[in-house]
Design an enzyme around this catalytic site. Structure first.
Site, mmCIF file in Angstrom:
data_model
loop_
_atom_site.group_PDB
_atom_site.id
_atom_site.type_symbol
_atom_site.label_atom_id
_atom_site.label_comp_id
_atom_site.label_asym_id
_atom_site.label_seq_id
_atom_site.Cartn_x
_atom_site.Cartn_y
_atom_site.Cartn_z
ATOM 1 N N ARG A 1 21.044 13.905 61.037
ATOM 2 C CA ARG A 1 20.058 13.008 60.418
ATOM 3 C C ARG A 1 18.695 13.115 61.097
ATOM 4 N NH1 ARG A 1 23.160 7.494 60.708
ATOM 5 N NH2 ARG A 1 23.880 8.535 62.598
ATOM 6 N N GLN B 1 29.995 26.706 55.014
ATOM 7 C CA GLN B 1 31.085 25.777 55.310
ATOM 8 C C GLN B 1 32.040 25.624 54.128
ATOM 9 O OE1 GLN B 1 30.425 21.442 55.821
ATOM 10 N NE2 GLN B 1 31.134 21.756 57.917
ATOM 11 N N LYS C 1 34.567 21.829 62.107
ATOM 12 C CA LYS C 1 33.837 20.577 62.287
ATOM 13 C C LYS C 1 34.827 19.433 62.111
ATOM 14 C CE LYS C 1 30.439 17.571 62.273
ATOM 15 N NZ LYS C 1 29.544 17.434 61.135
ATOM 16 N N CYS D 1 34.147 15.163 56.707
ATOM 17 C CA CYS D 1 33.422 14.363 55.713
ATOM 18 C C CYS D 1 34.182 13.074 55.365
ATOM 19 C CB CYS D 1 33.166 15.184 54.452
ATOM 20 S SG CYS D 1 32.116 14.296 53.296
#
Ligand SMILES: Cc1cc2nc3c(=O)[nH]c(=O)nc-3n(C[C@H](O)[C@H](O)[C@H](O)COP(=O)(O)O)c2cc1C
Length: 280
Positions: free
Chosen positions: A165, A4, A75, A34
Site C-alpha cells: 500500500r 503470480q 506469498k 489473499c
C-alpha cells in the site's frame, strides 16, 4: 518481473505456471495470502493456508513444471487465524515449500481473518526468519515509508521487504528506500517530477483501460498522488471532483505546472515496532 498464480484446483497450477513461463516472467509466485471474500469463497488465495496437503500439492506441481533456472516463490499470510492449528499449518506449508525447492517466501504478518484490521505482526516475522535460518524470507505488512522498511529489516531480520500500500500513489518509495539503506539522505519528488510520473501513469492507464474507463481508475490514483503535493488538501479535492478524463488532465495543468518542493505522504498508522511517528 514476477507473475503470480492464484486458483483453487491443484491440477490447474501446472498448466497456468507454464503459461506464465511462456509469457517470459522471471519469477513465478504462488498466492496463499489473499483474504478477499470472493477469493476465499472460491477456495483460492489465503484459503489454502487451511489445507496444507493441497497447498503442498500445488507447490510441487508448480515447481515441477517451471524450468529449474526460474525461481518459484510463495506469498503467505501468517495463518488463517490465531489458533494453534493455524500456526501448525503455516509452518507445515512454510517448511514444505522450501523442501520442494522454492527460492523465497514472502510472509505478510496478518492473518487471513484479520484482513487489514490491526497491525502486521513483526514479532511473528522475526520468529519465522529465525526458524528459516539461511532460507530467504521477505517481510510484508505496514511498509508505508522508507523508514518503516529499514525498521522491519532491523527488527525482524528478514532478507528483504515487499512494499504494497505504501507504493500506491508513491512509486518513489522504492528508490528512496534503497537510498536510505545505503545511508544517503532522501527527499520527496518535487512537483515537476511528480507530474512526469503521474502523466506517464495516466497514459499507460489510458492505453490499458481506454478513454472511457481511464477516468475512474486515475481519479482514485490522483487522490493518492495528491498526498505528495505541497497543497495536498486542494489537489485532493480537485481530483475527487473529476468526472471525465479531460477534467483529470485539467487538474494536472492547474496544480502541477508550477514547480515546488513535494512532501512525504504522512503515515497514519505506523507499525507499533516502527520508529515512525504517526501523522497528527
Ligand atoms: C489493493 C491491493 C491489492 C493486492 N493484491 C495482491 C496480489 O495480487 N498478490 C499478493 O500477493 N498480495 C496482494 N496484496 C497484498 C500486499 O502484497 C501486502 O501483502 C499487504 O497489503 C500488506 O502490506 P502493507 O500493509 O504494506 O500494504 C494486495 C494489497 C492491496 C492493498
Amino acid at each position: 518481473v514476477g507473475g503470480q498464480l492464484m486458483g483453487s484446483e491443484p491440477e490447474e497450477f501446472g498448466p497456468a505456471a507454464r503459461r506464465l513461463v511462456e509469457s517470459g516472467f522471471h519469477v513465478i509466485d504462488i498466492n496463499f495470502g489473499c483474504p478477499v471474500k470472493k477469493v476465499m469463497s472460491r477456495c483460492r488465495g489465503g484459503y489454502h493456508l487451511s489445507q496444507p496437503e493441497v497447498a503442498l500439492d500445488i507447490i510441487s506441481r508448480v515447481r515441477d513444471t517451471v524450468p529449474a533456472e526460474i525461481p518459484v516463490t510463495l506469498k503467505m499470510r501468517r495463518g488463517i487465524d490465531d489458533s494453534s492449528e493455524s500456526a501448525d499449518n503455516f509452518f507445515m506449508i512454510f517448511d514444505g515449500a522450501y523442501a520442494r525447492g522454492l527460492s523465497a517466501i514472502t510472509v505478510h504478518g496478518r492473518t487471513v481473518d484479520q484482513k487489514y484490521v490491526g497491525p502486521s505482526n513483526w514479532e511473528f516475522l522475526k520468529q519465522v526468519k529465525q526458524h528459516a535460518g539461511e532460507k530467504t524470507v521477505i517481510g510484508s505488512g505496514d511498509l508505508f515509508s522508507p523508514q518503516s522498511c529499514l525498521d522491519m529489516l532491523r527488527v525482524t531480520g528478514v532478507d528483504g521487504v515487499s512494499i504494497a500500500r505504501g507504493a500506491i500513489g508513491n512509486p518513489w518509495i522504492f528508490q528512496q528506500t534503497a537510498d536510505l539503506l545505503r545511508g544517503k539522505s532522501i527527499s520527496p519528488p518535487d512537483v515537476t517530477e511528480q507530474r512526469e510520473v503521474i502523466s506517464a501513469h495516466f497514459e499507460l492507464a489510458r492505453e490499458f483501460y481506454g478513454d472511457k474507463k481511464v477516468c475512474n481508475t486515475m481519479r482514485k490514483f490522483g487522490i493518492f498522488y495528491s498526498e505528495l503535493h505541497p497543497q495536498y488538501a486542494e489537489v485532493k479535492k480537485a481530483f475527487i471532483a473529476v468526472k471525465t478524463a479531460a477534467d483529470w488532465l485539467k487538474v494536472l495543468d492547474q496544480w502541477y505546472t508550477e514547480n515546488a518542493p513535494g512532501r512525504f505522504p504522512p503515515v497514519e498508522k505506523p507499525n507499533p515496532l516502527s520508529l515512525e511517528t504517526p501523522a497528527v
